[in-house]
Motif scaffolding. Sequence first.
Motif, mmCIF file in Angstrom:
data_model
loop_
_atom_site.group_PDB
_atom_site.id
_atom_site.type_symbol
_atom_site.label_atom_id
_atom_site.label_comp_id
_atom_site.label_asym_id
_atom_site.label_seq_id
_atom_site.Cartn_x
_atom_site.Cartn_y
_atom_site.Cartn_z
ATOM 1 N N ALA A 19 0.832 -1.204 0.000
ATOM 2 C CA ALA A 19 0.000 0.000 0.000
ATOM 3 C C ALA A 19 0.864 1.251 0.000
ATOM 4 C CB ALA A 19 -0.923 -0.006 1.215
ATOM 5 N N GLY A 20 1.987 1.188 0.728
ATOM 6 C CA GLY A 20 2.831 2.360 0.864
ATOM 7 C C GLY A 20 3.586 2.734 -0.390
ATOM 8 N N ILE A 21 3.921 1.750 -1.228
ATOM 9 C CA ILE A 21 4.652 2.043 -2.465
ATOM 10 C C ILE A 21 3.851 2.998 -3.349
ATOM 11 C CG2 ILE A 21 5.372 1.024 -4.665
ATOM 12 C CD1 ILE A 21 6.408 -1.366 -3.060
ATOM 13 N N VAL A 22 2.543 2.758 -3.411
ATOM 14 C CA VAL A 22 1.671 3.626 -4.210
ATOM 15 C C VAL A 22 1.710 5.052 -3.653
ATOM 16 C CG1 VAL A 22 -0.687 4.026 -5.023
ATOM 17 C CG2 VAL A 22 0.166 1.683 -4.772
ATOM 18 N N GLY A 23 1.589 5.165 -2.333
ATOM 19 C CA GLY A 23 1.635 6.480 -1.711
ATOM 20 C C GLY A 23 2.993 7.140 -1.852
ATOM 21 N N ALA A 24 4.082 6.345 -1.752
ATOM 22 C CA ALA A 24 5.433 6.895 -1.833
ATOM 23 C C ALA A 24 5.726 7.488 -3.209
ATOM 24 C CB ALA A 24 6.467 5.813 -1.505
ATOM 25 N N PHE A 25 5.233 6.850 -4.243
ATOM 26 C CA PHE A 25 5.486 7.370 -5.593
ATOM 27 C C PHE A 25 4.809 8.727 -5.775
ATOM 28 C CE2 PHE A 25 4.535 7.908 -10.095
ATOM 29 C CZ PHE A 25 5.797 7.732 -10.638
ATOM 30 N N PHE A 82 -0.655 3.201 3.135
ATOM 31 C CA PHE A 82 -0.753 4.199 2.066
ATOM 32 C C PHE A 82 -0.387 5.590 2.584
ATOM 33 C CE2 PHE A 82 -3.017 7.458 -0.337
ATOM 34 C CZ PHE A 82 -2.654 7.138 -1.637
ATOM 35 N N GLY A 83 -0.934 5.962 3.745
ATOM 36 C CA GLY A 83 -0.656 7.283 4.302
ATOM 37 C C GLY A 83 0.812 7.462 4.652
ATOM 38 N N THR A 84 1.406 6.445 5.251
ATOM 39 C CA THR A 84 2.825 6.499 5.598
ATOM 40 C C THR A 84 3.690 6.603 4.352
ATOM 41 O OG1 THR A 84 2.416 5.160 7.567
ATOM 42 C CG2 THR A 84 4.685 5.312 6.797
ATOM 43 N N GLY A 85 3.339 5.837 3.317
ATOM 44 C CA GLY A 85 4.091 5.888 2.064
ATOM 45 C C GLY A 85 4.058 7.268 1.441
ATOM 46 N N ALA A 86 2.891 7.901 1.466
ATOM 47 C CA ALA A 86 2.767 9.251 0.906
ATOM 48 C C ALA A 86 3.646 10.245 1.657
ATOM 49 C CB ALA A 86 1.298 9.692 0.940
ATOM 50 N N PHE A 87 3.628 10.171 2.992
ATOM 51 C CA PHE A 87 4.462 11.057 3.798
ATOM 52 C C PHE A 87 5.942 10.801 3.560
ATOM 53 C CE2 PHE A 87 0.750 12.035 6.562
ATOM 54 C CZ PHE A 87 0.937 13.399 6.661
ATOM 55 N N GLY A 128 10.428 5.029 8.394
ATOM 56 C CA GLY A 128 10.326 4.131 9.535
ATOM 57 C C GLY A 128 9.768 4.788 10.780
ATOM 58 N N PHE A 129 10.063 6.068 10.992
ATOM 59 C CA PHE A 129 9.559 6.716 12.208
ATOM 60 C C PHE A 129 8.047 6.884 12.150
ATOM 61 C CE2 PHE A 129 9.328 10.545 9.742
ATOM 62 C CZ PHE A 129 8.526 11.416 10.428
ATOM 63 N N LEU A 130 7.458 6.770 10.967
ATOM 64 C CA LEU A 130 6.005 6.745 10.830
ATOM 65 C C LEU A 130 5.478 5.309 10.775
ATOM 66 C CD1 LEU A 130 5.501 9.525 8.115
ATOM 67 C CD2 LEU A 130 4.933 9.700 10.541
ATOM 68 N N ILE A 131 6.255 4.401 10.178
ATOM 69 C CA ILE A 131 5.806 3.019 10.003
ATOM 70 C C ILE A 131 5.686 2.303 11.341
ATOM 71 C CG2 ILE A 131 6.351 0.773 8.977
ATOM 72 C CD1 ILE A 131 7.890 2.357 6.792
ATOM 73 N N VAL A 132 6.668 2.497 12.228
ATOM 74 C CA VAL A 132 6.632 1.812 13.527
ATOM 75 C C VAL A 132 5.355 2.156 14.306
ATOM 76 C CG1 VAL A 132 7.754 1.607 15.780
ATOM 77 C CG2 VAL A 132 9.123 1.495 13.698
ATOM 78 N N PRO A 133 5.056 3.438 14.544
ATOM 79 C CA PRO A 133 3.780 3.727 15.233
ATOM 80 C C PRO A 133 2.562 3.346 14.404
ATOM 81 C CG PRO A 133 4.863 5.769 14.544
ATOM 82 C CD PRO A 133 5.850 4.665 14.343
ATOM 83 N N PHE A 164 9.782 1.577 0.530
ATOM 84 C CA PHE A 164 9.530 3.015 0.360
ATOM 85 C C PHE A 164 10.789 3.733 -0.111
ATOM 86 C CE2 PHE A 164 5.923 3.308 3.781
ATOM 87 C CZ PHE A 164 5.214 2.356 3.063
ATOM 88 N N GLY A 165 11.918 3.386 0.507
ATOM 89 C CA GLY A 165 13.170 4.042 0.155
ATOM 90 C C GLY A 165 13.550 3.804 -1.291
ATOM 91 N N LEU A 166 13.396 2.570 -1.769
ATOM 92 C CA LEU A 166 13.719 2.255 -3.161
ATOM 93 C C LEU A 166 12.799 2.988 -4.132
ATOM 94 C CD1 LEU A 166 14.459 -1.576 -2.962
ATOM 95 C CD2 LEU A 166 16.100 0.274 -3.363
ATOM 96 N N THR A 167 11.522 3.081 -3.777
ATOM 97 C CA THR A 167 10.563 3.791 -4.630
ATOM 98 C C THR A 167 10.920 5.264 -4.745
ATOM 99 O OG1 THR A 167 8.802 2.268 -3.962
ATOM 100 C CG2 THR A 167 8.121 4.337 -4.978
ATOM 101 N N THR A 168 11.199 5.886 -3.600
ATOM 102 C CA THR A 168 11.556 7.302 -3.579
ATOM 103 C C THR A 168 12.886 7.542 -4.301
ATOM 104 O OG1 THR A 168 10.398 7.599 -1.474
ATOM 105 C CG2 THR A 168 12.000 9.299 -2.099
ATOM 106 N N ALA A 169 13.883 6.672 -4.024
ATOM 107 C CA ALA A 169 15.195 6.822 -4.655
ATOM 108 C C ALA A 169 15.115 6.695 -6.171
ATOM 109 C CB ALA A 169 16.165 5.785 -4.085
ATOM 110 N N ALA A 170 14.313 5.765 -6.657
ATOM 111 C CA ALA A 170 14.165 5.586 -8.112
ATOM 112 C C ALA A 170 13.570 6.831 -8.753
ATOM 113 C CB ALA A 170 13.285 4.369 -8.392
#
Length: 252
Positions: free
Chosen positions: A78-84, A140-145, A154-159, A183-189
């Motif tokens: 879910a987060g990959i979609v938000g991260a992109f 999804f929300g964490t990925g977007a942030f 991670g500081f959002l994913i853990v909570p 998330f990191g790989l998506t953002t880095a790409a």
Amino acid sequence: MALGALSGGVVGFSLGLVGGGGSILAVPLMVYLVGVSSPHVAIGTSALAVAANAASGLLQHARERTVRWRCGLVYAAAGIVGAFGGSTLGKSVDGHKLLFLFALLMLVVGALMLRGRRNQGTPGVQCTRTNAPKVLGYGFGTGAFSGFFGIGGGFLIVPGLMAATDMAMINAVGTSLVAVTAFGLTTAANYAFSGLVDWVLAGTFIVGGVIGGFFGTRLAKRLSGGGQLKTVFAVLIFVVAIYMLWRSWSAM
């Protein structure tokens, strides 16, 4: 190069210890210690380095059997979609304002973690049909942030994992690294496509991070009882957030 390796060691140690500290530390270390002049290059490079270091930490947590794989994979998907989407939007925002907003968000999360530090969570919790909608929503929300701010998240994913499933902190730390890597790989790409990644610096960061992650994972296991790990997590967030607020405010 030495500062890059040292910074990577700090990031890797923090990722192994609390799952999200590395994401918080990577960008300010690159900007304020290593001396990367462009905040957007620092964001793109840190996203790649954090993803690689998170993958290393994940392997170590997997050996300790603290990873809930199903939860991590659902959250990450879910987060990959938000991260992109978040990273696409983040590239259009002024870099120093981005760091300032990032620091404000960190203060909120730190306060929430301190408030719930005595809650030990439910041992052995897994993702089920009952909690799957919450896991997807938080993912999804964490990925977007994380994409918007250019961090592993991670500081959002853990909570987020703890709120969605009530899992114990040590399990949330290990499981979060599945999503941090994705998330990191998506953002880095996305940033690499725009030429905003320093590959040499990223490599140096990763080498230091693998070493630091080994020691961080071991310490996390020792602190997993009681509320010590949550307290460490929250204090780390407050310290870095205050420093980032000061530096980014001065630069604006």
